[in-house]
Write an enzyme that holds these catalytic residues in place. Sequence first.
Site, PDB file in Angstrom:
ATOM      1  N   VAL A 180       8.965 -80.027   9.129  1.00 18.16           N
ATOM      2  CA  VAL A 180       8.256 -81.006   9.959  1.00 18.16           C
ATOM      3  C   VAL A 180       9.173 -82.196  10.277  1.00 18.16           C
ATOM      4  O   VAL A 180       9.212 -82.676  11.423  1.00 18.16           O
ATOM      5  CB  VAL A 180       6.937 -81.476   9.298  1.00 18.16           C
ATOM      6  CG1 VAL A 180       6.219 -82.491  10.183  1.00 18.16           C
ATOM      7  CG2 VAL A 180       6.021 -80.288   9.022  1.00 18.16           C
ATOM      8  N   LYS A 240      -1.126 -83.719   3.791  1.00 17.77           N
ATOM      9  CA  LYS A 240      -2.587 -83.674   3.550  1.00 17.77           C
ATOM     10  C   LYS A 240      -2.953 -83.877   2.084  1.00 17.77           C
ATOM     11  O   LYS A 240      -4.021 -84.397   1.775  1.00 17.77           O
ATOM     12  CB  LYS A 240      -3.173 -82.356   4.052  1.00 17.77           C
ATOM     13  CG  LYS A 240      -2.564 -81.110   3.445  1.00 17.77           C
ATOM     14  CD  LYS A 240      -1.884 -80.283   4.469  1.00 17.77           C
ATOM     15  CE  LYS A 240      -1.035 -79.201   3.825  1.00 17.77           C
ATOM     16  NZ  LYS A 240      -0.340 -78.376   4.775  1.00 17.77           N
ATOM     17  N   GLU A 270      -2.724 -87.968  11.668  1.00 19.20           N
ATOM     18  CA  GLU A 270      -3.210 -86.956  12.621  1.00 19.20           C
ATOM     19  C   GLU A 270      -2.732 -85.546  12.263  1.00 19.20           C
ATOM     20  O   GLU A 270      -3.473 -84.561  12.416  1.00 19.20           O
ATOM     21  CB  GLU A 270      -2.729 -87.327  14.039  1.00 19.20           C
ATOM     22  CG  GLU A 270      -3.182 -86.384  15.127  1.00 19.20           C
ATOM     23  CD  GLU A 270      -4.696 -86.337  15.262  1.00 19.20           C
ATOM     24  OE1 GLU A 270      -5.274 -87.317  15.725  1.00 19.20           O
ATOM     25  OE2 GLU A 270      -5.306 -85.309  14.887  1.00 19.20           O
ATOM     26  N   VAL A 296      -4.353 -82.618   9.303  1.00 19.67           N
ATOM     27  CA  VAL A 296      -5.426 -81.625   9.479  1.00 19.67           C
ATOM     28  C   VAL A 296      -5.258 -80.969  10.848  1.00 19.67           C
ATOM     29  O   VAL A 296      -5.132 -81.656  11.863  1.00 19.67           O
ATOM     30  CB  VAL A 296      -6.829 -82.278   9.415  1.00 19.67           C
ATOM     31  CG1 VAL A 296      -7.919 -81.221   9.565  1.00 19.67           C
ATOM     32  CG2 VAL A 296      -7.015 -83.054   8.125  1.00 19.67           C
ATOM     33  N   GLY A 348      -2.789 -79.287  12.133  1.00 12.76           N
ATOM     34  CA  GLY A 348      -1.448 -79.258  12.743  1.00 12.76           C
ATOM     35  C   GLY A 348      -1.416 -80.035  14.048  1.00 12.76           C
ATOM     36  O   GLY A 348      -1.602 -81.252  14.078  1.00 12.76           O
ATOM     37  N   GLY A 361       7.302 -65.029   7.611  1.00  9.53           N
ATOM     38  CA  GLY A 361       7.456 -66.471   7.392  1.00  9.53           C
ATOM     39  C   GLY A 361       6.176 -67.260   7.606  1.00  9.53           C
ATOM     40  O   GLY A 361       6.184 -68.481   7.582  1.00  9.53           O
ATOM     41  N   GLU A 420       3.769 -68.630   2.539  1.00  5.78           N
ATOM     42  CA  GLU A 420       4.775 -69.087   1.571  1.00  5.78           C
ATOM     43  C   GLU A 420       5.003 -67.993   0.528  1.00  5.78           C
ATOM     44  O   GLU A 420       4.130 -67.159   0.305  1.00  5.78           O
ATOM     45  CB  GLU A 420       4.254 -70.323   0.827  1.00  5.78           C
ATOM     46  CG  GLU A 420       3.808 -71.461   1.692  1.00  5.78           C
ATOM     47  CD  GLU A 420       4.946 -72.354   2.128  1.00  5.78           C
ATOM     48  OE1 GLU A 420       6.039 -72.240   1.558  1.00  5.78           O
ATOM     49  OE2 GLU A 420       4.734 -73.135   3.072  1.00  5.78           O
ATOM     50  N   LYS A 458      -8.032 -80.419   3.493  1.00  2.00           N
ATOM     51  CA  LYS A 458      -8.248 -80.797   4.897  1.00  2.00           C
ATOM     52  C   LYS A 458      -9.722 -81.123   5.168  1.00  2.00           C
ATOM     53  O   LYS A 458     -10.026 -82.095   5.872  1.00  2.00           O
ATOM     54  CB  LYS A 458      -7.752 -79.674   5.810  1.00  2.00           C
ATOM     55  CG  LYS A 458      -6.218 -79.540   5.786  1.00  2.00           C
ATOM     56  CD  LYS A 458      -5.765 -78.250   6.439  1.00  2.00           C
ATOM     57  CE  LYS A 458      -4.257 -78.141   6.515  1.00  2.00           C
ATOM     58  NZ  LYS A 458      -3.790 -76.790   6.900  1.00  2.00           N
ATOM     59  N   GLY A 462       3.023 -75.079  12.021  1.00  2.00           N
ATOM     60  CA  GLY A 462       4.259 -74.862  12.781  1.00  2.00           C
ATOM     61  C   GLY A 462       4.995 -76.166  13.008  1.00  2.00           C
ATOM     62  O   GLY A 462       4.396 -77.242  13.094  1.00  2.00           O
TER      63      GLY A 462
HETATM   64  N1  HSE Z   1       0.027 -73.749   5.098  1.00  2.00           N
HETATM   65  C1  HSE Z   1      -0.690 -74.438   6.121  1.00  2.00           C
HETATM   66  C2  HSE Z   1      -1.406 -73.425   7.009  1.00  2.00           C
HETATM   67  C3  HSE Z   1       0.274 -75.280   6.932  1.00  2.00           C
HETATM   68  O1  HSE Z   1      -1.133 -72.228   6.892  1.00  2.00           O
HETATM   69  O2  HSE Z   1      -2.269 -73.806   7.801  1.00  2.00           O
HETATM   70  C4  HSE Z   1      -0.390 -76.320   7.796  1.00  2.00           C
HETATM   71  O3  HSE Z   1      -1.088 -77.268   7.049  1.00  2.00           O
END
Ligand code: HSE
Length: 403
Positions: free
Chosen positions: A12, A100, A124, A127, A129, A182, A185, A200, A298
């Site tokens: 990010v 978050k 912003e 939550v 993205g 990808g 995680e 969130k 993303g």
């Molecule tokens: N791991 C989170 C998701 C990333 O998959 O939504 C964004 O907060």
Amino acid sequence: MIYVAVLGYGTVGSGVVEVIENNNAEVSLKAGEEMHVKYILDLRDFPGDPYEQLVTHDFDSILNDPEVSIVCEVMGGVGTAYQYTRACLEAGKSVCTSNKELVAKHGAELIEIARNHNCSYMFEASVGGGIPIIRPLNKALTPERIEKISAILNGTTNYILTKMEQEGADYEETLKQAQALGYAERNPEADVEGHDTCRKIAILSSLMVGKNVDSEKIYTEGITKITAADFALAKAADMTIKLVATSNYLENGTLLAYVSPMILAKEAPLASVNDVFNGVLITGNMLGDVMFYGRGAGKLPTASAVVSDVIDCARHVGRTSIVCIWDKEEMQLADLSETEKVFFLRAALSAKDEIVNAFPGGKLIELEGAEEFGYFTTCMKEKEFDAKAIVLGDKIHNRIRVA
Ligand code: HSE
């Protein structure tokens, strides 16, 4: 000139630098002044990176630089990130974040510190993205009493559930695919166990009620027990399965907040939110329903949301940019076990009579050649369902709440 510091040069963080510098004409125009990144704080060096000369390992040089009025905290975690955020706000520097975990844990406190130091704590990107959702809650929906929020807030689990539905695949196999691409995680626990979604919805709920909703008190269930058989039965009922976060004002003034897989009708608004997308459905008492949809994760979508906050702060240097009502007072949460809903069961055919007798008046879903069947109970309290389910033990292979 507006100077920005970026704390953390990960996915990010590098996206934030890219948005500010590559979209500089847009960003500076909207900020009302030319804007540039002056520092990037990280433990690592980045030889060969186009912005390597901005990298510093010294937080104090940022804190003590009067030219830096806005700081982006995109390091994650609740330790150092918390200390740095506090220090920046106390120095009158606005902080914009995608973190978050930190917002859910210390949001009320950090907003108050910002207010007391004529700057802003903005989140912003924490939550949804790239979906604008915090700003609409703080700005556009202000006349409303928000009665309910139902949302898909995690891209990873939504991707996994969508693939399971489309390919008839099982959870473990789909998780491995998501990791290879990808999307998930290597340690997917925070996503698949629902903790990320829980943080969130705690943030959204706190803004919804204006008081602190403690994420640790929100009932949270992940997607690890969902199987290909659940999807086959859901499909036969013209339904699908999603990980849904719900926050609902009850008539007694308490808030019912929980995260759980839900089986929902194909025509329900959240049913068409697929892949890594997120969707947030808000019901206001005057407005009715409004839905927000977009990329929930993303690099660039999340970075764009961080920079939207940076621009807002640039327009309000020396004062709080957005009124954000999130008091420290704790919101009382409703007891989920006392609430009523319909449950969907998957069980072995051999247990059919017993299940139907235990939950009379429900609806059977049967598939030709399948060894298991599906069953929708009538509407009942969660605690009544649980009492019966305990007696049936492992004859019930899975249960999913019905939206
Ligand atoms: N791991 C989170 C998701 C990333 O998959 O939504 C964004 O907060």
